[in-house]
Each structure stands twice: as structure tokens, then as C-alpha cells.
Design a protein around this motif. Structure first.
Motif, mmCIF file in Angstrom:
data_model
loop_
_atom_site.group_PDB
_atom_site.id
_atom_site.type_symbol
_atom_site.label_atom_id
_atom_site.label_comp_id
_atom_site.label_asym_id
_atom_site.label_seq_id
_atom_site.Cartn_x
_atom_site.Cartn_y
_atom_site.Cartn_z
ATOM 1 N N ASN A 73 0.820 -1.220 0.000
ATOM 2 C CA ASN A 73 0.000 0.000 0.000
ATOM 3 C C ASN A 73 0.853 1.270 0.000
ATOM 4 N N LYS A 74 2.170 1.135 0.261
ATOM 5 C CA LYS A 74 3.031 2.319 0.299
ATOM 6 C C LYS A 74 3.823 2.513 -0.997
ATOM 7 N N ALA A 75 3.644 1.600 -1.957
ATOM 8 C CA ALA A 75 4.479 1.617 -3.168
ATOM 9 C C ALA A 75 4.358 2.939 -3.934
ATOM 10 N N ALA A 76 3.135 3.434 -4.128
ATOM 11 C CA ALA A 76 2.952 4.652 -4.931
ATOM 12 C C ALA A 76 3.632 5.838 -4.242
ATOM 13 N N LEU A 77 3.455 5.948 -2.925
ATOM 14 C CA LEU A 77 4.099 7.042 -2.175
ATOM 15 C C LEU A 77 5.616 6.952 -2.313
ATOM 16 N N LEU A 78 6.168 5.749 -2.170
ATOM 17 C CA LEU A 78 7.625 5.591 -2.202
ATOM 18 C C LEU A 78 8.188 5.957 -3.574
#
Ligand SMILES: NC(=O)c1ccc[n+]([C@@H]2O[C@H](COP(=O)([O-])OP(=O)(O)OC[C@H]3O[C@@H](n4cnc5c(N)ncnc54)[C@H](OP(=O)(O)O)[C@@H]3O)[C@@H](O)[C@H]2O)c1
Length: 328
Positions: free
Chosen positions: A189-194
Motif C-alpha cells: 500500500n506504500k508503493a505509490a508514495l515511495l
């Protein structure tokens, strides 16, 4: 003044709003009207008195209170406005917007906070709100400490494990700024932010273990206490550096051995959170080289929900508690 307090260790429900006397500054102190404070993983760990690394327990319990917390107001990282300065403080003045760290004094979850003038307090860049500024010191100071100690050279391959958390989200930005090729490891769920923060590669640790791949790294910055030591060291190239944010005693002993008898270095020093480092971050924020990463903002009355959000691990960046009534 209003404060979020806890009088015994436990679940987020131990946090409640209470009235406390407004402190007044000694000659070497400043009084800060707090506008926002980050709800950090460390606050949650102190509240529940459960730590990922067990050797912390006894020394911290002695320091923070055996039967109940001595300092009942949490909050080590905040942003606010100086309202009063002691007679010995020359470099700060009423009206200054500052952000920083209260170190082991904590106390940021209250409308007013007194701190020695020599603590790490820097002017908030004009392009940041109080909420954004409160989201920076913990992650930014610790990430800067780790990234500097890693002595990253442009083009080096750097892996940040636990990249989506408070510290990791700044470590990704700083490693990129220092010219590294960055691999960020966290949940999906954090991939896009990273990716948005600059990661060149993102690995979902629930799907793949970076230690099992053939890729090797010059630097691994590790925020995850449960990381296996041997296979993480094996993922380093010759002369690689491994930085541990949460070392167990066994890992510290193994670190000394690895550093002594191989070309690889293992580092685990705690961040000093200096004023100089905060000023470096201030400049980077002002020039848009890094940015604050805010997940959600909670009012004081919902502090327990803020802690639940931090503990749910679903957050994307920092959870901030709005302390004053001013919304910005
Ligand atoms: N050494 C120091 O100076 C220092 C200073 C401050 C804090 N700390 C400690 O450092 C730790 C990290 O701090 P933080 O505030 O950045 O924590 P955080 O915000 O909770 O971040 C940890 C991140 O790691 C992810 N994660 C969990 N298990 C993982 C795994 N097996 N592989 C990869 N990622 C994983 C979590 O996401 P999911 O749970 O969604 O997977 C979360 O995004 C805390 O325990 C804190 O006490 C150390």
C-alpha cells in the motif's frame, strides 16, 4: 492548559485530555505554544511499554517510571510558536515559528511546552504549515543521521528497509538527494508514495525477500527490528555499510565482529538530533529538496485514534495531532 495525558501504561485508550498548569520558562528556557505534534511509533512504544527490541525495556522502565509514567505527556517532536523567552536566551524571540525535538523531556502533546533554549529548535520554513513542520523532525533527523553515517556516494545502490515509515520516508528522499539508486522495501500500500518520494525500485516485503535475490547493495538502512542479520549482511557488496535503527544486543555483538573481520561495516548509533542537522533539514525543505510526508491529522480529543492509526501500520507517512485550535 489542555494536554493529552496518560497516567498508566496500556492501550491507546489510556490517553485522555486533562488540564495541567501552564509551565513558565526558567532563565535559560523558552515557552512554546505548540500547534502540532507528531504521534510517533516511539510514543506508542512508550505508552504501551512494548518495544521491538527487548533490551530497551529495563533501562527505559527505570528512566520513565517503574509503576507508572513519570512524564505523563508524550510527544517528542512538534511545531509551534515561541511566546516567552528566559532572560539568558538571546537567539530566539516571542513570535518565532519553530519546529524541533524535546528529546527525552517529551511534552509535545500539550498546548504549552518549556524547553532549554539550546535544544534543537529551528525556524519553520515559510512554505510549511505547523502540521507539515511537526511531521519532519523525527523522521528527518534520524534519516539524516543514518544517511550521513552511510557516507553515500553518487550512483551507489542503497536499500531502505521499512521505507514507508516516519524515518524511512525521509531516508528515501535523502538517499536520492545524495545521488543514490534507491530501493525501498515496505508493504504494497506504500508503493505509490515511495515512488513519488523518489525510490527507483520498490519491493513489497510480503511478496519478496530482497535478501533472496541476486541484487547486492552498497548500503542497507534498516528500520525493521526483526530483520535477519546474516542474510542482510550477505546482501551487501564488499565495503558495504549496514545501518540498524533497532539493534538487539546479539546483533550489536555480531556487528562488532563483522566490522572487525570483513570489509563490511555495521553501524547502530542513536541519532544525536542536533540543531545543525535540523537547520540542514530546514534548508532542504525551504529549497524543495525534500518534503514533509503527512498521513492524517487528528484533533487532541482523538489522540487515541492517532495512536491506533500509527499502530495499524496502514499510514502513509506521519500522523500528526493538531494541538492548538488553529487549523492550518
Ligand atoms: N536508532 C535510532 O536512533 C532510532 C530513532 C528513532 C526511532 N527508532 C526506532 O526505529 C523504528 C522505526 O521507526 P519509524 O518511526 O520509522 O517506524 P514506522 O513509522 O513504524 O516504520 C516502520 C515501517 O516498516 C514497515 N515494515 C514492518 N515490517 C517490515 C518488514 N519485515 N520489512 C520491511 N518493512 C517492514 C512498516 O510497514 P507495515 O507494518 O505496513 O508493513 C512501516 O512502514 C521504531 O521501532 C523506532 O523505535 C530508532
Amino acid at each position: 492548559m489542555k494536554a493529552i495525558v496518560y497516567s498508566h501504561y496500556g492501550t491507546p485508550d489510556v490517553l485522555h485530555l486533562a488540564d495541567r498548569p501552564t509551565p513558565s520558562p526558567a532563565a535559560n528556557e523558552v515557552l512554546i505554544r505548540v500547534h502540532a505534534a507528531e504521534a510517533t511509533k516511539s510514543d506508542c512504544e512508550l505508552r504501551s511499554f512494548q518495544f521491538p527490541v527487548r533490551w530497551f525495556w529495563l533501562p527505559l522502565r527505570i528512566a520513565f517510571g517503574i509503576r507508572k509514567p513519570k512524564q505523563q505527556i508524550l510527544g517528542g517532536y512538534f511545531a509551534g510558536e515561541i511566546t516567552q523567552v528566559g532572560t539568558e536566551v538571546q537567539h530566539l524571540a516571542p513570535g518565532d515559528r519553530v519546529f524541533g525535538s524535546s528529546q527525552l523531556r517529551l511534552g509535545g502533546y500539550a498546548e504549552y511546552l518549556c524547553l532549554p533554549g539550546h535544544y534543537s529548535l529551528a525556524p519553520i520554513p515559510e512554505n510549511l504549515t505547523y502540521v507539515e513542520a511537526a511531521a519532519v523532525p523525527l523522521g528527518g533527523l534520524n534519516a539524516l543521521h543514518f544517511i550521513r553515517r552511510a557516507k553515500i556516494q553518487p550512483g551507489e545502490r542503497v536499500l531502505i528497509n521499512g521505507a514507508g515509515g516516519s524515518i524511512g520516508s525521509y531516508a528515501v528522499q535523502l538517499a536520492k538527494l545524495f545521488g543514490a539508486e534507491v530501493t525501498a522495501v515496505d508493504s504494497a500500500n506504500k508503493a505509490a508514495l515511495l515512488t513519488e518520494l523518489g525510490a527507483d525500485h520498490v519491493i513489497d516485503y510480503r511478496q519478496a525477500d530482497f535478501r533472496q535475490s541476486t541484487a547486492e547493495y552498497d548500503v542497507v538502512v534498516d528500520m525493521v527490528a526483526s530483520s535477519p542479520y546474516g542474510s542482510t549482511i550477505s546482501a551487501l557488496r564488499a565495503n558495504g555499510r549496514y545501518l540498524m535503527a533497532n539493534p538487539s544486543l546479539i546483533k550489536m555483538l555480531r556487528a562488532v565482529w563483522t566490522t572487525q573481520f570483513s570489509s563490511k561495516q555495521v553501524l547502530f548509533a542513536f541519532a544525536a538530533e542536533t540543531l545543525g542537522e535540523l537547520q540542514t533539514l530546514q534548508l532542504m525543505l525551504k529549497e524543495g529538496q525534500i518534503r514533509a510526508v503527512v498521513d492524517r491529522v487528528y484533533p487532541m480529543a482523538k489522540a487515541a485514534d492517532a495512536h491506533r492509526r500509527v499502530e495499524s501500520e496502514q499510514r502513509l507517512g506521519s500522523v500528526v495531532i493538531q494541538i492548538s485550535g488553529v487549523i492550518d
